[in-house]
Design a protein around this motif. Sequence first.
Motif, PDB file in Angstrom:
ATOM      1  N   LYS A  91       3.966  64.581  18.179  1.00 46.73           N
ATOM      2  CA  LYS A  91       4.114  63.265  17.549  1.00 46.73           C
ATOM      3  C   LYS A  91       3.941  63.364  16.034  1.00 46.73           C
ATOM      4  O   LYS A  91       4.674  62.733  15.274  1.00 46.73           O
ATOM      5  N   THR A  92       2.973  64.159  15.597  1.00 45.37           N
ATOM      6  CA  THR A  92       2.748  64.330  14.155  1.00 45.37           C
ATOM      7  C   THR A  92       3.980  64.930  13.487  1.00 45.37           C
ATOM      8  O   THR A  92       4.333  64.556  12.362  1.00 45.37           O
ATOM      9  N   ALA A  93       4.648  65.851  14.182  1.00 48.38           N
ATOM     10  CA  ALA A  93       5.839  66.508  13.628  1.00 48.38           C
ATOM     11  C   ALA A  93       7.110  65.717  13.911  1.00 48.38           C
ATOM     12  O   ALA A  93       8.212  66.216  13.631  1.00 48.38           O
ATOM     13  N   ARG A  94       6.973  64.520  14.467  1.00 47.99           N
ATOM     14  CA  ARG A  94       8.117  63.670  14.794  1.00 47.99           C
ATOM     15  C   ARG A  94       9.066  64.350  15.798  1.00 47.99           C
ATOM     16  O   ARG A  94      10.286  64.168  15.747  1.00 47.99           O
ATOM     17  N   ALA A  95       8.483  65.139  16.714  1.00 48.71           N
ATOM     18  CA  ALA A  95       9.289  65.842  17.718  1.00 48.71           C
ATOM     19  C   ALA A  95       9.157  65.216  19.101  1.00 48.71           C
ATOM     20  O   ALA A  95       9.966  65.502  19.989  1.00 48.71           O
ATOM     21  N   ASP A  96       8.154  64.383  19.288  1.00 48.56           N
ATOM     22  CA  ASP A  96       7.868  63.827  20.619  1.00 48.56           C
ATOM     23  C   ASP A  96       9.058  63.044  21.167  1.00 48.56           C
ATOM     24  O   ASP A  96       9.410  63.180  22.342  1.00 48.56           O
ATOM     25  N   HIS A  97       9.701  62.236  20.314  1.00 48.95           N
ATOM     26  CA  HIS A  97      10.775  61.362  20.792  1.00 48.95           C
ATOM     27  C   HIS A  97      11.938  62.165  21.360  1.00 48.95           C
ATOM     28  O   HIS A  97      12.408  61.907  22.480  1.00 48.95           O
ATOM     29  N   PHE A  98      12.417  63.173  20.601  1.00 52.08           N
ATOM     30  CA  PHE A  98      13.586  63.913  21.090  1.00 52.08           C
ATOM     31  C   PHE A  98      13.222  64.782  22.302  1.00 52.08           C
ATOM     32  O   PHE A  98      14.059  65.013  23.182  1.00 52.08           O
ATOM     33  N   ILE A  99      11.956  65.255  22.361  1.00 54.86           N
ATOM     34  CA  ILE A  99      11.538  66.061  23.513  1.00 54.86           C
ATOM     35  C   ILE A  99      11.621  65.220  24.791  1.00 54.86           C
ATOM     36  O   ILE A  99      12.090  65.679  25.834  1.00 54.86           O
ATOM     37  N   ARG A 100      11.181  63.985  24.707  1.00 55.91           N
ATOM     38  CA  ARG A 100      11.173  63.121  25.898  1.00 55.91           C
ATOM     39  C   ARG A 100      12.584  62.723  26.337  1.00 55.91           C
ATOM     40  O   ARG A 100      12.786  62.305  27.483  1.00 55.91           O
ATOM     41  N   THR A 101      13.560  62.829  25.425  1.00 59.37           N
ATOM     42  CA  THR A 101      14.947  62.509  25.803  1.00 59.37           C
ATOM     43  C   THR A 101      15.621  63.664  26.539  1.00 59.37           C
ATOM     44  O   THR A 101      16.693  63.488  27.125  1.00 59.37           O
ATOM     45  N   LEU A 102      15.001  64.862  26.520  1.00 57.80           N
ATOM     46  CA  LEU A 102      15.564  66.016  27.222  1.00 57.80           C
ATOM     47  C   LEU A 102      15.364  65.866  28.728  1.00 57.80           C
ATOM     48  O   LEU A 102      14.459  65.158  29.179  1.00 57.80           O
ATOM     49  N   PRO A 103      16.206  66.523  29.536  1.00 56.86           N
ATOM     50  CA  PRO A 103      16.154  66.340  30.999  1.00 56.86           C
ATOM     51  C   PRO A 103      14.769  66.541  31.610  1.00 56.86           C
ATOM     52  O   PRO A 103      14.338  65.755  32.451  1.00 56.86           O
ATOM     53  N   ASP A 104      14.049  67.586  31.171  1.00 55.92           N
ATOM     54  CA  ASP A 104      12.736  67.883  31.750  1.00 55.92           C
ATOM     55  C   ASP A 104      11.597  67.678  30.750  1.00 55.92           C
ATOM     56  O   ASP A 104      10.485  68.189  30.965  1.00 55.92           O
ATOM     57  N   GLY A 105      11.866  66.996  29.656  1.00 55.76           N
ATOM     58  CA  GLY A 105      10.823  66.706  28.686  1.00 55.76           C
ATOM     59  C   GLY A 105      10.171  67.961  28.145  1.00 55.76           C
ATOM     60  O   GLY A 105      10.854  68.910  27.734  1.00 55.76           O
ATOM     61  N   TYR A 106       8.843  67.989  28.174  1.00 58.89           N
ATOM     62  CA  TYR A 106       8.098  69.138  27.655  1.00 58.89           C
ATOM     63  C   TYR A 106       8.259  70.387  28.521  1.00 58.89           C
ATOM     64  O   TYR A 106       7.920  71.493  28.099  1.00 58.89           O
ATOM     65  N   ASP A 107       8.761  70.206  29.744  1.00 60.52           N
ATOM     66  CA  ASP A 107       8.997  71.349  30.635  1.00 60.52           C
ATOM     67  C   ASP A 107      10.432  71.862  30.548  1.00 60.52           C
ATOM     68  O   ASP A 107      10.827  72.717  31.340  1.00 60.52           O
TER      69      ASP A 107
END
Length: 617
Positions: A486-502
Amino acid sequence: MSKDKKSQSHGGGLMGQGNMMVAGQKAKDFKGTLRRLLSYLKPRRNQLIAVFFAAIMSTVFMIAGPKIMGNALTELFEGAYGKLTGVPGAGIDFDAIGRLLLLLAGLYVTSSIFSYIQQYIMAGVAQKTVYTLREDVNEKLEKLPLKYFDGRPNGEILSRVTNDIDTIGSTLQQSMTQFITSIVTIVGIIIMMLTISPILTLISIVTLPLSIFVIRPFLKKSQKHFANQQRTLGELNGHIEEMYTGHQVVKAFGHEKKAIAEFDKVNEELYDAGRKAQFISGVIMPMMSFVGNLGYVLICIVGGILVTNRAISIGDIQAFITYSRQFTQPIAQTANIANIIQATVAAAERVFELLDEEEEVQESNTVTLQRSKGAVAFEHVDFGYGDELLIEDMNIKVLPGQTVAIVGPTGAGKTTLINLLMRFYEINGGKITIDGFDTRDMSREDLRSTFGMVLQDTWLFNGTIKANLAYGKKGVTDDEIISAAKTARADHFIRTLPDGYDTVLNEEASNISQGQKQLLTIARAVLADPPIMILDEATSSVDTRTEALIQQAMNRLMEGRTSFVIAHRLSTIRDADLILVMDQGKVIEQGTHEELLEENGFYADLYNSQFAKKVAG
């Protein structure tokens, strides 16, 4: 490797190929390298003795087979002949023949058992030796300085670690036992042939130099064509790899037809060289067979005369012909193995060259920093990659929490300064201190854990996004990973990926964009939470809006931390506490943005030229 596997077959083509292989790679110090390689076998000398014994027993029992078969044939012939000629009491003694055949079966079974024992033990010896070699190489790679890796292609280093060691393992496991067996077989067959007939043995031995004389011209020609085959194969592999890795550029510039034409050209050369090499080497075995058949004819004629004169039995002639046929095969195998050993020693020499490389300077490790305050100083630092110094008498003093921007033209020494700070290279003179302690008095692991790096060239490995973010810190929780993202402004695009953080990144992380890669590396640095940050134009690969967001995150990240920023766009470092202007390895100006502009020097020229370009654009 395939070379070793090919040697298991017999045929003239292999002799040509073996010689070509030696011509392609020959050890500079054959004896010294061989002795060193054999030293890796010393701890397993007992197993090698067992292998040698098993090889001898297996071969001896196998060699005795044709002689027993000959005795059975003699028994059958004499019994049948005696009955035909009316000799009283003559007849075929089937009991005696049965006993001989049972003995023959027992010999072959025993030979197979010893052969199995030999291969089983040697497999363990070879793999343990290779395991030890890989361990030594792996430990060595950890001790080598960065300049070793900078000065060599990655593929060349990997080739030493994988291909060369695999070549050694294959030779030990396959060729060494085959070499022992071939030598014992040659000696044993000669002894058995001499016991049957010295005259016939002389005829068999004389055919060998005749065979070598006949095939020698073919060997020379095949060497040349095999060398061309390997060269063009390397060119083809290089072309394919280049076109595959750069397929987007090829398509973007409409280079497909030219790439295909180049492939066809090299492929045609490979076909031509391969056809000639295989044809010429394929002629060798028929030529050897022809000379060998001449020898068989002579053996049959002389043997027939000896049988009619009752000098030897017909069974002995049959056994001798079998031995003479078996005689050429181990000789050809020995010649092939000798060539393979040459290539193996060359491979071992490449591995030992790596093991003999100069290691990083040993660390005194007298200082341990719990948590650095971030005070950094360069005191009269001299450094050069070679004999010529790139940096001379550099003096820099950075206070805790300061943001230091490093600017200058390409080749000015900006990245070199960071490499010295991280102790990737050793300085020639002076010293670099952190909180007043010389970095050479710290362990490299302790020193580098003080820094966090976000480089212009992103590096991510094959694995989940979560694993990539957690790479720089042990024992992190999912909440800490998400917070850093979230600090690096990466959380949003990660959650839009098919498996998120995985989500699993592929080998080159090409399933996400370049800007997204950079966001992940920034999040990784945030999670590591180091006291000193190094940023190499970290926002250069993202769009303007994302850059503004990341810059805000970076500003928060750099609060209370000492930060070194390598800047190419001078507009991004106007708020830096200290700007170092470098040119040709020297700090020619230093101060704040306003101070440097007032000096109207090198920095002012750089800044105004970028501003002018921006206005013109």
